[in-house]
Motif scaffolding. Structure first.
Motif, mmCIF file in Angstrom:
data_model
loop_
_atom_site.group_PDB
_atom_site.id
_atom_site.type_symbol
_atom_site.label_atom_id
_atom_site.label_comp_id
_atom_site.label_asym_id
_atom_site.label_seq_id
_atom_site.Cartn_x
_atom_site.Cartn_y
_atom_site.Cartn_z
ATOM 1 N N PHE A 1 -17.927 5.899 8.279
ATOM 2 C CA PHE A 1 -17.449 5.247 7.066
ATOM 3 C C PHE A 1 -15.926 5.399 6.985
ATOM 4 O O PHE A 1 -15.420 6.487 6.692
ATOM 5 N N PRO A 2 -15.182 4.335 7.268
ATOM 6 C CA PRO A 2 -13.716 4.431 7.258
ATOM 7 C C PRO A 2 -13.198 4.682 5.847
ATOM 8 O O PRO A 2 -13.766 4.182 4.864
ATOM 9 N N PRO A 3 -12.137 5.454 5.712
ATOM 10 C CA PRO A 3 -11.594 5.750 4.380
ATOM 11 C C PRO A 3 -10.881 4.544 3.776
ATOM 12 O O PRO A 3 -10.440 3.637 4.493
ATOM 13 N N GLN A 4 -10.787 4.553 2.458
ATOM 14 C CA GLN A 4 -9.976 3.566 1.743
ATOM 15 C C GLN A 4 -8.655 4.236 1.376
ATOM 16 O O GLN A 4 -8.615 5.431 1.064
ATOM 17 N N PHE A 5 -7.584 3.455 1.405
ATOM 18 C CA PHE A 5 -6.242 4.044 1.272
ATOM 19 C C PHE A 5 -5.334 3.076 0.534
ATOM 20 O O PHE A 5 -5.382 1.856 0.750
ATOM 21 N N ALA A 6 -4.497 3.613 -0.347
ATOM 22 C CA ALA A 6 -3.496 2.803 -1.041
ATOM 23 C C ALA A 6 -2.195 3.590 -1.150
ATOM 24 O O ALA A 6 -2.210 4.814 -1.312
ATOM 25 N N LEU A 7 -1.088 2.867 -1.049
ATOM 26 C CA LEU A 7 0.246 3.457 -1.169
ATOM 27 C C LEU A 7 1.023 2.581 -2.139
ATOM 28 O O LEU A 7 1.096 1.366 -1.962
ATOM 29 N N TRP A 8 1.594 3.183 -3.175
ATOM 30 C CA TRP A 8 2.308 2.398 -4.163
ATOM 31 C C TRP A 8 3.458 3.209 -4.741
ATOM 32 O O TRP A 8 3.605 4.397 -4.475
ATOM 33 N N ILE A 9 4.279 2.544 -5.560
ATOM 34 C CA ILE A 9 5.459 3.190 -6.130
ATOM 35 C C ILE A 9 5.493 2.963 -7.640
ATOM 36 O O ILE A 9 5.136 1.895 -8.143
ATOM 37 N N GLN A 10 5.882 4.017 -8.364
ATOM 38 C CA GLN A 10 6.053 3.971 -9.811
ATOM 39 C C GLN A 10 7.435 4.516 -10.152
ATOM 40 O O GLN A 10 8.002 5.305 -9.383
ATOM 41 N N ASN A 11 7.965 4.119 -11.319
ATOM 42 C CA ASN A 11 9.244 4.700 -11.716
ATOM 43 C C ASN A 11 9.004 6.056 -12.371
ATOM 44 O O ASN A 11 7.867 6.487 -12.539
ATOM 45 N N GLU A 12 10.073 6.729 -12.735
ATOM 46 C CA GLU A 12 9.951 8.095 -13.247
ATOM 47 C C GLU A 12 9.245 8.160 -14.596
ATOM 48 O O GLU A 12 8.804 9.233 -15.019
ATOM 49 N N ASN A 13 9.108 7.008 -15.268
ATOM 50 C CA ASN A 13 8.386 6.960 -16.536
ATOM 51 C C ASN A 13 6.912 6.619 -16.350
ATOM 52 O O ASN A 13 6.186 6.444 -17.332
#
Length: 231
Positions: free
Chosen positions: A50-62
């Motif tokens: 079962f391959p893993p699910q993955f996400a990469l994202w960016i948020q500001n300091e708030n």
């Protein structure tokens, strides 16, 4: 004019000035186009049936969601075999709640541009985004693998118990790093876990209950580079 009325007018005037200053500051920030790059090195538990699910994202300091950098296609499309009508929000709950929907908030063309099937080995990602100069940002990564039960989330757990996780097994592992123009390179560190049932987008401090899930990724390194037209 009585004192109460005068104080009320002064308060309204001061409040209006503060709002104006905030709006002016937001509108006059120096927004630059940069390339954010990431190198993801899978860990010993990445491969398997079962391959893993993955996400990469960016948020500001708030905490405001800025942009998804990468997501596995199955998670981004919210298409699962034999899944409930609502999909599997427990797979990547922090990412899902951060972008407010259970798919990427972008055009279909951009969805295809930032998603793929789960890579089998180490992989690199590079994407141009806009960031405000002088602000700090946080890069998040979330990874999860179904059926990775352990002693804290056993396969035979009762449905009414706090240990029950359905097909999820261990909750998602959440990684984070602070990044800015002044500090453009960072390695993400394990920060917490996602909620077990996907109903919350909060990062929970339950890393002590993770075992094999800690070995889904070995290393995640991110960096910011100025685009040629911004140098």
């Amino acid at each position: 004019m009585n004192l109460k009325s005068s104080m009320k007018k002064i308060f309204v005037a001061v409040f209006a000035v503060l709002i104006f200053q905030q709006v002016w500051t937001e509108e006059n920030k120096n927004v630059l186009t940069v390339q954010i790059s990431a190198v993801i090195a899978p860990g010993s538990e990445w491969k398997g049936k079962f391959p893993p699910q993955f996400a990469l994202w960016i948020q500001n300091e708030n905490g405001k969601f800025c942009r998804t950098i990468f997501a596995t296609k199955k998670a981004s499309k919210n298409k699962w075999i034999f899944a409930p009508k609502d999909g599997r929000p427990e797979s990547l709950p922090v990412w899902y709640h951060s972008c407010k929907k259970r798919y990427i908030l972008e055009s279909e063309n951009e969805i295809d541009a930032v998603t793929s099937a789960t890579p089998k080995g180490s992989f690199e990602i590079a994407r141009k985004i806009q960031l405000a100069e002088g602000e700090k940002y946080f890069v998040y990564a979330e990874v999860n693998k179904s059926f990775d039960n352990n002693e804290f989330y056993p396969k035979d757990a009762d449905k009414n118990s706090a240990e029950y996780s359905g097909v999820n097994g261990q909750p998602s592992a959440v990684y984070r790093a602070e990044i800015s123009f002044e500090n453009p390179d960072a390695e993400l560190e394990l920060f917490g876990t996602g909620s077990l049932d996907g109903k919350s987008g909060l990062v929970e401090d339950k890393t002590e209950t993770l075992t094999t899930a800690k070995n889904l990724v070995e290393k995640i390194i991110v960096s910011i580079e100025f685009s040629e037209d911004e140098k």
